[in-house]
Design a protein around this motif. Structure first.
Motif, PDB file in Angstrom:
ATOM      1  N   LEU A  73       0.988  -1.158   0.298  1.00 56.44           N
ATOM      2  CA  LEU A  73      -0.204  -0.364   0.103  1.00 56.44           C
ATOM      3  C   LEU A  73       0.559   1.118  -0.475  1.00 56.44           C
ATOM      4  N   ALA A  74       2.506   0.867   0.673  1.00 56.03           N
ATOM      5  CA  ALA A  74       2.846   2.327   0.623  1.00 56.03           C
ATOM      6  C   ALA A  74       3.820   2.510  -0.024  1.00 56.03           C
ATOM      7  N   GLN A  75       3.612   3.472  -0.809  1.00 59.26           N
ATOM      8  CA  GLN A  75       5.511   3.990  -1.689  1.00 59.26           C
ATOM      9  C   GLN A  75       6.688   4.493  -0.724  1.00 59.26           C
ATOM     10  N   LYS A  76       6.029   5.265   0.728  1.00 60.90           N
ATOM     11  CA  LYS A  76       7.218   5.717   1.233  1.00 60.90           C
ATOM     12  C   LYS A  76       7.003   5.032   2.229  1.00 60.90           C
ATOM     13  N   LEU A  77       7.930   4.627   3.237  1.00 61.95           N
ATOM     14  CA  LEU A  77       8.167   3.505   4.402  1.00 61.95           C
ATOM     15  C   LEU A  77       6.941   4.256   5.075  1.00 61.95           C
ATOM     16  N   ASP A  78       5.974   3.756   6.078  1.00 56.48           N
ATOM     17  CA  ASP A  78       5.284   3.947   6.816  1.00 56.48           C
ATOM     18  C   ASP A  78       3.946   4.815   6.820  1.00 56.48           C
ATOM     19  N   GLU A  79       3.939   5.227   5.261  1.00 56.67           N
ATOM     20  CA  GLU A  79       2.436   6.111   5.199  1.00 56.67           C
ATOM     21  C   GLU A  79       1.128   5.484   4.376  1.00 56.67           C
ATOM     22  N   TYR A  80       1.203   4.519   5.397  1.00 55.58           N
ATOM     23  CA  TYR A  80      -0.075   3.895   5.307  1.00 55.58           C
ATOM     24  C   TYR A  80      -1.892   4.385   5.596  1.00 55.58           C
ATOM     25  N   VAL A  81      -1.609   5.094   6.522  1.00 52.40           N
ATOM     26  CA  VAL A  81      -2.944   6.157   6.945  1.00 52.40           C
ATOM     27  C   VAL A  81      -2.826   8.140   6.106  1.00 52.40           C
ATOM     28  N   ALA A  82      -3.734   8.173   6.024  1.00 51.19           N
ATOM     29  CA  ALA A  82      -4.035   9.193   5.562  1.00 51.19           C
ATOM     30  C   ALA A  82      -6.116   9.556   5.306  1.00 51.19           C
ATOM     31  N   ALA A  83      -5.540  10.878   6.879  1.00 52.55           N
ATOM     32  CA  ALA A  83      -7.734  11.388   6.901  1.00 52.55           C
ATOM     33  C   ALA A  83      -8.254  11.143   7.791  1.00 52.55           C
ATOM     34  N   GLY A  84      -7.198   9.750   8.679  1.00 53.57           N
ATOM     35  CA  GLY A  84      -7.969   9.093   8.998  1.00 53.57           C
ATOM     36  C   GLY A  84      -8.612   7.444   8.621  1.00 53.57           C
ATOM     37  N   MET A  85      -8.191   7.130   7.083  1.00 52.80           N
ATOM     38  CA  MET A  85      -8.057   5.874   6.970  1.00 52.80           C
ATOM     39  C   MET A  85      -7.062   5.608   6.287  1.00 52.80           C
ATOM     40  N   ILE A  86      -6.893   4.136   6.423  1.00 55.74           N
ATOM     41  CA  ILE A  86      -5.789   3.672   5.030  1.00 55.74           C
ATOM     42  C   ILE A  86      -5.808   3.787   3.701  1.00 55.74           C
ATOM     43  N   ALA A  87      -4.435   4.232   3.279  1.00 55.96           N
ATOM     44  CA  ALA A  87      -5.076   4.500   1.826  1.00 55.96           C
ATOM     45  C   ALA A  87      -3.551   3.582   0.758  1.00 55.96           C
TER      46      ALA A  87
END
Length: 127
Positions: A73-87
Motif C-alpha cells: 500500500l505505501a510507496q514511502k516508508l510507513d505512510e499507510y494512514v491519511a485523513a483517518g483512513m488506510i490509503a
C-alpha cells in the motif's frame, strides 16, 4: 539468465500471508497514535509483509497488499494512514481502519486481509 534473473542470483523467497502467534514486534510507543508502521518478518518459508495501525492503546494489523493490484500500500516508508483512513498510495483506494473494508477507489466490495496482532504488556505481538 534464468527466470529473468542472472544465473547465480539468490532465489526469491515466497511472500507469505500469515505469521505464527507470539512474535514480538516492538513496544506500543514504536507507533504514534493514529499512525502505522510496516513490518517484514523473515521466516523459513518466506517473507511476510504487514503493517500495524495504532489507535490509542489498541492496534489493528493487515497484510501489506492492496486487493486492487496486489501491490504494497505505501510507496514511502510507513505512510499507510491519511485523513483517518488506510490509503493505497498507488491508485487512491481508501480503507476503514477498524474493518479493512474499501471505502473508496478502484476496489469496491474488497477488504484488506487482516493480520492478527495485539498488545501484551506494552508490546505489540502477533496473535
Amino acid at each position: 539468465m534464468l527466470g529473468g534473473f542472472p544465473q547465480g542470483a539468490p532465489p526469491l523467497t515466497e511472500r507469505l500471508s500469515v505469521t505464527p502467534p507470539g512474535i514480538a514486534l516492538g513496544p506500543l510507543d514504536l507507533i504514534a497514535d493514529g499512525a502505522a508502521r510496516g513490518f517484514v518478518i523473515e521466516m523459513r518459508a518466506g517473507r511476510f509483509h504487514g503493517f500495524v495501525v495504532r489507535r490509542g492503546d489498541a492496534v489493528v494489523g493487515y497484510v501489506d497488499r492492496c486487493p486492487h493490484m496486489g501491490l504494497p500500500l505505501a510507496q514511502k516508508l510507513d505512510e499507510y494512514v491519511a485523513a483517518g483512513m488506510i490509503a493505497c498510495s498507488w491508485h487512491g483506494a481508501v480503507f476503514d481502519i477498524a474493518s479493512g473494508e474499501c471505502r473508496g477507489g478502484p476496489c469496491p466490495g474488497a477488504s484488506l486481509s487482516p493480520w492478527p496482532v495485539t498488545v501484551r504488556d506494552g508490546t505489540i505481538v502477533t496473535a
